[in-house]
Design a protein around this motif. Sequence first.
Motif, PDB file in Angstrom:
ATOM      1  N   THR A  32       0.829  -1.200   0.000  1.00 41.31           N
ATOM      2  CA  THR A  32       0.000   0.000   0.000  1.00 41.31           C
ATOM      3  C   THR A  32       0.867   1.255   0.000  1.00 41.31           C
ATOM      4  O   THR A  32       0.557   2.242  -0.681  1.00 41.31           O
ATOM      5  CB  THR A  32      -0.936   0.008   1.222  1.00 41.31           C
ATOM      6  OG1 THR A  32      -1.735  -1.172   1.209  1.00 41.31           O
ATOM      7  CG2 THR A  32      -1.853   1.225   1.206  1.00 41.31           C
ATOM      8  N   LEU A  35       2.216   1.710  -3.430  1.00 41.94           N
ATOM      9  CA  LEU A  35       1.136   2.161  -4.309  1.00 41.94           C
ATOM     10  C   LEU A  35       0.855   3.643  -4.130  1.00 41.94           C
ATOM     11  O   LEU A  35       0.551   4.349  -5.104  1.00 41.94           O
ATOM     12  CB  LEU A  35      -0.122   1.349  -4.037  1.00 41.94           C
ATOM     13  CG  LEU A  35      -1.387   1.737  -4.803  1.00 41.94           C
ATOM     14  CD1 LEU A  35      -1.204   1.540  -6.310  1.00 41.94           C
ATOM     15  CD2 LEU A  35      -2.584   0.927  -4.313  1.00 41.94           C
ATOM     16  N   ASN A  38       2.839   5.811  -6.444  1.00 42.40           N
ATOM     17  CA  ASN A  38       2.745   5.591  -7.893  1.00 42.40           C
ATOM     18  C   ASN A  38       2.059   6.767  -8.592  1.00 42.40           C
ATOM     19  O   ASN A  38       1.110   7.353  -8.060  1.00 42.40           O
ATOM     20  CB  ASN A  38       1.974   4.320  -8.210  1.00 42.40           C
ATOM     21  CG  ASN A  38       2.788   3.056  -7.979  1.00 42.40           C
ATOM     22  OD1 ASN A  38       2.256   2.005  -7.663  1.00 42.40           O
ATOM     23  ND2 ASN A  38       4.109   3.150  -8.117  1.00 42.40           N
ATOM     24  N   PRO A 253      -3.764   5.135  -5.964  1.00 46.04           N
ATOM     25  CA  PRO A 253      -2.652   5.782  -5.247  1.00 46.04           C
ATOM     26  C   PRO A 253      -3.119   6.860  -4.270  1.00 46.04           C
ATOM     27  O   PRO A 253      -2.596   6.954  -3.157  1.00 46.04           O
ATOM     28  CB  PRO A 253      -1.806   6.371  -6.373  1.00 46.04           C
ATOM     29  CG  PRO A 253      -2.089   5.491  -7.550  1.00 46.04           C
ATOM     30  CD  PRO A 253      -3.536   5.147  -7.424  1.00 46.04           C
TER      31      PRO A 253
END
Length: 286
Positions: A32, A35, A38, A253
């Motif tokens: 997470t 992410l 990102n 994200p």
Amino acid sequence: MSGIKNKAAPWWLSGPALLLFTALLLVPLLLTAVLSFNVYDPATGPKAGEFTLEHYAHVFTDSYYHGIFWRTFWISALVTLICVVIGAPEAYVLSRMRNPWRSILLLVVLAPLLVSVVVRAFGWSMLLGPEGAVNSLLGLVGIGPVKMLYTEIAVIVALVHVMLPFMVIPVWTSLQKLDAGVENAALSLKASPFTTLRRIVLPQVMPGILSGSLIVFGLAASSFAIPGLLGGRRLKMVATVVYDEYLSELNWPLGAAIALTLLAANLIVMLSYNRLVEGRYKKALG
């Protein structure tokens, strides 16, 4: 050789639990976190291998998210305070009761945990609705219909109902270690009931109040079902915003960045509160 085996034994015994903890908590949390950095393209989604701080900058600079975090934390703090005010005396009464009344009251306290949170939320929506039982009772005393559903009132009431057992049980457990004879001795030495409660009982139950407060605050701040069902689409809290970003906006994200910001803020508040209360508890004992 036997000394080395003895030192390694705890690691071998705790190894399976550590592996399970890593697989179920640390790895998803790490994914997470990755992410959340990102780059997000509305046309193609998250871009693996391309990183940015834009999502965190968006969360920390946008007043929309400031309002949502503020609402989440003041509601959670108020729910925690109400649970302390109601739960601590309830636990004290519970600890002084004898069977079978103690078992009956304990079952009543734990009853909310036996029902799905979604069912409880729908039950409160029926009670707090414009034509619900609460407004019907208010109408009998001449008070017009009060808008409670889809407001902070409904969310707070339902969260207190759900979180109260998490306050009562830790306080009750702390009270089990308190010898009733100590209270009787204080009373026999001319201490008033209030002084006995403040000087004898309260310092003993502070660990229970502390742990219960941390549990209630953390669960309330991250709750999703009750704010989503009783708060509606306009009254958003952080968990509902994360849900919207993941499943409605598909901006994973940004949703991950909001979720990790909530986690960090929760940790800061809870650790600060723990340090403050523990310091006063040690001061009271010392």
